[in-house]
Design a protein around this motif. Structure first.
Motif, mmCIF file in Angstrom:
data_model
loop_
_atom_site.group_PDB
_atom_site.id
_atom_site.type_symbol
_atom_site.label_atom_id
_atom_site.label_comp_id
_atom_site.label_asym_id
_atom_site.label_seq_id
_atom_site.Cartn_x
_atom_site.Cartn_y
_atom_site.Cartn_z
ATOM 1 N N ALA A 96 0.848 -1.237 -0.021
ATOM 2 C CA ALA A 96 0.057 0.016 -0.048
ATOM 3 C C ALA A 96 1.003 1.359 -0.001
ATOM 4 O O ALA A 96 0.383 2.075 -0.679
ATOM 5 C CB ALA A 96 -1.027 0.035 1.224
ATOM 6 N N VAL A 97 2.020 1.235 0.870
ATOM 7 C CA VAL A 97 2.790 2.487 0.842
ATOM 8 C C VAL A 97 3.477 2.608 -0.473
ATOM 9 O O VAL A 97 3.785 3.772 -0.973
ATOM 10 C CB VAL A 97 3.827 2.029 1.861
ATOM 11 N N ALA A 98 4.008 1.378 -1.114
ATOM 12 C CA ALA A 98 4.506 1.609 -2.303
ATOM 13 C C ALA A 98 3.651 2.362 -3.459
ATOM 14 O O ALA A 98 4.026 3.153 -4.535
ATOM 15 C CB ALA A 98 4.952 0.252 -3.046
ATOM 16 N N ARG A 99 2.320 1.666 -3.480
ATOM 17 C CA ARG A 99 1.336 2.258 -4.519
ATOM 18 C C ARG A 99 1.135 3.772 -4.031
ATOM 19 O O ARG A 99 1.156 4.747 -5.186
ATOM 20 C CB ARG A 99 0.094 1.708 -4.243
ATOM 21 N N ALA A 100 1.164 4.300 -2.932
ATOM 22 C CA ALA A 100 0.802 5.531 -2.545
ATOM 23 C C ALA A 100 2.105 6.477 -3.107
ATOM 24 O O ALA A 100 1.924 7.394 -3.561
ATOM 25 C CB ALA A 100 0.734 5.638 -1.218
ATOM 26 N N LYS A 101 3.247 5.791 -2.840
ATOM 27 C CA LYS A 101 4.501 6.607 -3.271
ATOM 28 C C LYS A 101 4.507 6.847 -4.833
ATOM 29 O O LYS A 101 4.765 7.964 -5.181
ATOM 30 C CB LYS A 101 5.694 5.983 -2.769
ATOM 31 N N ARG A 102 4.120 5.758 -5.738
ATOM 32 C CA ARG A 102 4.263 6.129 -6.864
ATOM 33 C C ARG A 102 3.293 7.118 -7.406
ATOM 34 O O ARG A 102 3.670 7.595 -8.585
ATOM 35 C CB ARG A 102 3.981 4.656 -7.784
ATOM 36 N N GLY A 103 2.223 7.648 -6.814
ATOM 37 C CA GLY A 103 1.126 8.363 -7.434
ATOM 38 C C GLY A 103 0.604 9.472 -6.675
ATOM 39 O O GLY A 103 -0.269 10.165 -7.160
ATOM 40 N N ARG A 107 -1.740 11.917 -8.668
ATOM 41 C CA ARG A 107 -3.170 11.648 -8.575
ATOM 42 C C ARG A 107 -3.464 11.684 -6.917
ATOM 43 O O ARG A 107 -3.997 10.728 -6.528
ATOM 44 C CB ARG A 107 -3.283 10.022 -8.769
ATOM 45 N N ALA A 108 -3.228 12.617 -6.601
ATOM 46 C CA ALA A 108 -3.473 13.046 -4.923
ATOM 47 C C ALA A 108 -4.780 12.818 -4.511
ATOM 48 O O ALA A 108 -5.323 12.275 -3.592
ATOM 49 C CB ALA A 108 -2.688 14.190 -4.362
ATOM 50 N N GLY A 109 -5.792 13.469 -5.404
ATOM 51 C CA GLY A 109 -7.360 13.384 -4.993
ATOM 52 C C GLY A 109 -7.846 12.194 -5.264
ATOM 53 O O GLY A 109 -8.529 11.854 -4.368
ATOM 54 N N VAL A 110 -7.344 11.461 -6.314
ATOM 55 C CA VAL A 110 -7.961 9.835 -6.407
ATOM 56 C C VAL A 110 -7.472 9.035 -5.230
ATOM 57 O O VAL A 110 -8.357 8.332 -4.706
ATOM 58 C CB VAL A 110 -7.479 9.184 -7.780
ATOM 59 N N VAL A 128 2.078 8.751 3.627
ATOM 60 C CA VAL A 128 3.065 8.967 2.620
ATOM 61 C C VAL A 128 2.760 10.495 1.948
ATOM 62 O O VAL A 128 3.857 11.039 1.621
ATOM 63 C CB VAL A 128 2.965 7.985 1.260
ATOM 64 N N ALA A 129 1.632 10.985 2.117
ATOM 65 C CA ALA A 129 1.282 12.331 1.815
ATOM 66 C C ALA A 129 2.097 13.323 2.473
ATOM 67 O O ALA A 129 2.763 14.299 2.051
ATOM 68 C CB ALA A 129 -0.360 12.633 1.780
#
Length: 221
Positions: A96-103, A107-110, A128-129
């Motif tokens: 989940a952290v890896a997915r968040a870091k990538r975008g 794609r912060a809103g999504v 991550v944000a």
């Protein structure tokens, strides 16, 4: 069943129920095992089936707890980062952290809006944000939108379940909680599938420039 419903009515009539809703939702923002969806859905179902607690107050407390909790998690990520948390190194959390870091920036809103519906996802994305330097004002606006929409959804599930089951508070709470948990699982699966597709597309790179087609007589087409 009547005894169970009577007990639920007594508990739901307590003024402490609003503080419980707020506190549980707040803590769930950074500690996923806390069942915030279940508490909000159950309180909403009780509000329709039993007349207590007050439904708008349940909605307001849930939204406030979500926004405050998400912003505390964001601040924690900003100050501490994500590498120091052992729990984030577990396979599911690490993914989940890896997915968040990538975008998170593109794609912060999504990510922030969709992750609010996934207990593990919301913790990873919010941490991550904060750690990635996303502007707090941008995060604040998105977290308010995410918290309010999530609260509206959770309350609506409880209301629909109570109406569908004709005011049986206990069964309505069980059905509503099952629907809420199911939605979280579906959202989690969708996000993981989208992340895998993006990762596979990003991994595809042309090895060489395409060569011009050559006719049988040796002339280029």
């Amino acid at each position: 069943m009547d005894a169970v419903n009577a007990f639920l009515e007594t508990a739901a009539a307590s003024p402490w129920v609003y503080l419980v809703v707020f506190a549980v939702v707040l803590v769930d923002a950074f500690f996923p095992p806390v069942p915030s969806e279940s508490v909000v859905i159950g309180a909403a179902a009780a509000a329709v089936a039993l007349g207590v607690p007050n439904l708008p107050l349940v909605l307001a407390c849930a939204a406030a707890g979500a926004v405050v909790g998400d912003n505390l998690t964001f601040a924690l990520g900003r100050v501490v980062g994500v590498e120091r948390f052992r729990v984030l190194r577990r396979p599911r959390m690490a993914a989940a952290v890896a997915r968040a870091k990538r975008g998170i920036h593109e794609r912060a809103g999504v990510l922030i809006l969709s992750a609010r519906y996934v207990p593990v996802g919301r913790v990873a994305v919010n941490l991550v944000a904060g750690a990635s330097g996303l502007a707090w004002r941008r995060f604040l606006g998105l977290s308010v939108l995410a918290g309010v929409s999530w609260s509206l959804y959770s309350v609506t599930v409880g209301v629909v379940a109570a109406h569908w089951l004709h005011g049986n508070a206990f069964v309505a709470m069980l059905v509503g909680i099952a629907l809420g948990v199911g939605t979280g699982l579906i959202m989690d699966a969708v996000l993981r599938r989208v992340a895998r597709r993006r990762a596979s597309k990003a991994a595809v790179r042309p090895d060489a420039e395409p060569r011009p087609a050559v006719a049988l007589d040796g002339a280029r087409r």
